[in-house]
Design a protein around this motif. Structure first.
Motif, PDB file in Angstrom:
ATOM      1  N   VAL A  19       0.834  -1.203   0.000  1.00  0.00           N
ATOM      2  CA  VAL A  19       0.000   0.000   0.000  1.00  0.00           C
ATOM      3  C   VAL A  19       0.870   1.255   0.000  1.00  0.00           C
ATOM      4  CG1 VAL A  19      -1.603   1.369   1.378  1.00  0.00           C
ATOM      5  CG2 VAL A  19      -2.001  -1.062   1.069  1.00  0.00           C
ATOM      6  N   LEU A  37       2.474   2.294  -3.219  1.00  0.00           N
ATOM      7  CA  LEU A  37       1.624   2.853  -4.260  1.00  0.00           C
ATOM      8  C   LEU A  37       1.971   4.326  -4.490  1.00  0.00           C
ATOM      9  CD1 LEU A  37      -1.858   1.295  -3.434  1.00  0.00           C
ATOM     10  CD2 LEU A  37      -0.075   0.456  -4.950  1.00  0.00           C
ATOM     11  N   TYR A  38       2.513   4.956  -3.439  1.00  0.00           N
ATOM     12  CA  TYR A  38       2.849   6.361  -3.559  1.00  0.00           C
ATOM     13  C   TYR A  38       4.118   6.605  -4.366  1.00  0.00           C
ATOM     14  CZ  TYR A  38      -0.610   8.045  -0.295  1.00  0.00           C
ATOM     15  OH  TYR A  38      -1.774   8.385   0.307  1.00  0.00           O
ATOM     16  N   LEU A  65       0.178   0.864 -14.636  1.00  0.00           N
ATOM     17  CA  LEU A  65      -0.796   1.729 -13.962  1.00  0.00           C
ATOM     18  C   LEU A  65      -2.178   1.090 -13.908  1.00  0.00           C
ATOM     19  CD1 LEU A  65       0.103   5.333 -15.080  1.00  0.00           C
ATOM     20  CD2 LEU A  65       0.103   4.373 -12.798  1.00  0.00           C
ATOM     21  N   GLN A  66      -2.549   0.427 -15.007  1.00  0.00           N
ATOM     22  CA  GLN A  66      -3.850  -0.245 -15.050  1.00  0.00           C
ATOM     23  C   GLN A  66      -3.946  -1.267 -13.921  1.00  0.00           C
ATOM     24  OE1 GLN A  66      -5.984   0.657 -17.465  1.00  0.00           O
ATOM     25  NE2 GLN A  66      -4.821   1.187 -19.315  1.00  0.00           N
ATOM     26  N   LEU A  68      -2.275  -1.310 -11.267  1.00  0.00           N
ATOM     27  CA  LEU A  68      -2.281  -0.585 -10.000  1.00  0.00           C
ATOM     28  C   LEU A  68      -3.696  -0.160  -9.622  1.00  0.00           C
ATOM     29  CD1 LEU A  68      -0.693   0.564  -7.736  1.00  0.00           C
ATOM     30  CD2 LEU A  68      -0.220   2.584  -9.093  1.00  0.00           C
ATOM     31  N   VAL A  69      -4.402   0.375 -10.591  1.00  0.00           N
ATOM     32  CA  VAL A  69      -5.777   0.796 -10.335  1.00  0.00           C
ATOM     33  C   VAL A  69      -6.611  -0.395  -9.870  1.00  0.00           C
ATOM     34  CG1 VAL A  69      -7.878   1.682 -11.372  1.00  0.00           C
ATOM     35  CG2 VAL A  69      -5.683   2.725 -11.932  1.00  0.00           C
ATOM     36  N   VAL A  86      -5.866  -1.168  -6.341  1.00  0.00           N
ATOM     37  CA  VAL A  86      -6.520  -0.216  -5.454  1.00  0.00           C
ATOM     38  C   VAL A  86      -7.981  -0.600  -5.248  1.00  0.00           C
ATOM     39  CG1 VAL A  86      -7.311   2.154  -5.267  1.00  0.00           C
ATOM     40  CG2 VAL A  86      -4.977   1.685  -5.971  1.00  0.00           C
ATOM     41  N   GLN A  87      -8.650  -0.972  -6.330  1.00  0.00           N
ATOM     42  CA  GLN A  87     -10.063  -1.357  -6.228  1.00  0.00           C
ATOM     43  C   GLN A  87     -10.239  -2.540  -5.281  1.00  0.00           C
ATOM     44  OE1 GLN A  87     -12.161   0.535  -7.455  1.00  0.00           O
ATOM     45  NE2 GLN A  87     -11.468   1.439  -9.383  1.00  0.00           N
ATOM     46  N   ARG A 144      -8.301  -3.568  -2.910  1.00  0.00           N
ATOM     47  CA  ARG A 144      -8.002  -3.237  -1.520  1.00  0.00           C
ATOM     48  C   ARG A 144      -9.126  -2.394  -0.909  1.00  0.00           C
ATOM     49  NH1 ARG A 144      -4.070  -4.760   1.202  1.00  0.00           N
ATOM     50  NH2 ARG A 144      -2.834  -5.531  -0.555  1.00  0.00           N
ATOM     51  N   ARG A 145      -9.684  -1.552  -1.716  1.00  0.00           N
ATOM     52  CA  ARG A 145     -10.803  -0.744  -1.226  1.00  0.00           C
ATOM     53  C   ARG A 145     -11.968  -1.656  -0.839  1.00  0.00           C
ATOM     54  NH1 ARG A 145     -11.609   4.292  -2.997  1.00  0.00           N
ATOM     55  NH2 ARG A 145     -10.838   3.808  -5.082  1.00  0.00           N
ATOM     56  N   LEU A 172     -11.323  -3.277   2.399  1.00  0.00           N
ATOM     57  CA  LEU A 172     -11.445  -2.349   3.524  1.00  0.00           C
ATOM     58  C   LEU A 172     -12.911  -2.063   3.843  1.00  0.00           C
ATOM     59  CD1 LEU A 172      -8.553   0.135   2.719  1.00  0.00           C
ATOM     60  CD2 LEU A 172      -8.652  -1.561   4.541  1.00  0.00           C
TER      61      LEU A 172
END
Lengths: 134, 134
Positions: free
Chosen positions: B69, B72-73, B83-84, B86-87, B90-91, B93-94, B97
């Motif tokens: 996580v 990611l920064y 990048l794709q 990565l997105v 993120v989805q 992990r969201r 959460l």
DNA sequence: GCGCGACTTTACGTTAACGTAAACGTAAAC
DNA sequence: GTTTACGTTTACGTTAACGTAAAGTCGCGC
């Protein structure tokens, strides 16, 4: 009105865990399935306990912690004198959970920022690149 | 404008963790403190990374997950093609959460019920019992 | 010089939560 | 009768995240 029961493989499929895991939970005293000869028969109560254990795991609780929360429901634990301590326990756990929610919210907003950075970068690239595999 | 640095024991005290833990994080590549001869010097960037790692731990992430996580920064990871992915990460992990938040809310309301049961039981007992230690 | 406190490295030990393999029982299916 | 599918026990193996102990270095205060 015989209680509905489940086999070990039924539960393992339903919850996406191995039978080893379920037997391990029994070995640790988290569940107490009936026996029909050798084979285990799980009541819906057992099923619920497993569900709660897995819920605990998802929020980072150890098995022991999950059990301690589940056992709060057990009316046998209401030793009158122990009730005060129980209330204190509840308070502590609530505080920890609220902290967790805050941590999650922080992480979520971090992810939001990352996502924005990504989509912007992707847009810029789309203006430059023609075919992905040249 | 020398960057403010910290010693290992300062950080261990501030975060309530052992120096062993901090060195372990370095051993695992989570942080990269400078060296002044033998001794480690931690930048505020290092400090922040530790803070984020501990936040991740509180919500049940493994160290590896926390790092993924945090990283990611890192602008170096923006390999355009990646990048794709990565997105998508993120989805995922969201979603996890959000599931966690729901789990926490469920547990919180469980605790609420337990608490009510306790306070009622305590009230009843207060009507009956005179002195606690007879 | 000597002890102290804070730092270092090296390395073996520990716990939780299972994985995995061996070796076996049982009942239905072919 | 034997393969297949499901169940069992026993027991050793594995990974993560450190704990802990041993042995050494370095600058200070006296």
């Amino acid at each position: 009105m015989a209680e509905k029961t489940h086999t070990i493989s039924e539960l393992s499929r339903e919850f996406g865990i191995t039978t080893r895991t379920i037997r391990y939970y029994e070995e640790k005293g988290l569940i107490h399935p009936r026996r029909e000869g050798q084979t285990r028969l799980y009541s819906t109560a057992d099923r619920v306990r497993i569900k709660l254990i897995l819920r605990g795991k998802r929020i980072g609780m150890t098995l022991e912690e999950s059990v301690s929360v589940i056992d709060l429901y057990d009316p046998n634990n209401n030793n009158a004198t122990q009730l005060q301590a129980l209330v204190a326990t509840v308070q502590e756990r609530r505080a920890a959970l609220l902290q967790q929610k805050a941590d999650i919210d922080d992480t979520l907003s971090s992810l939001g920022e990352v996502e924005q950075l990504c989509s912007r970068a992707l847009q810029e690239n789309l203006l430059v690149i023609d075919s992905p595999d040249s």
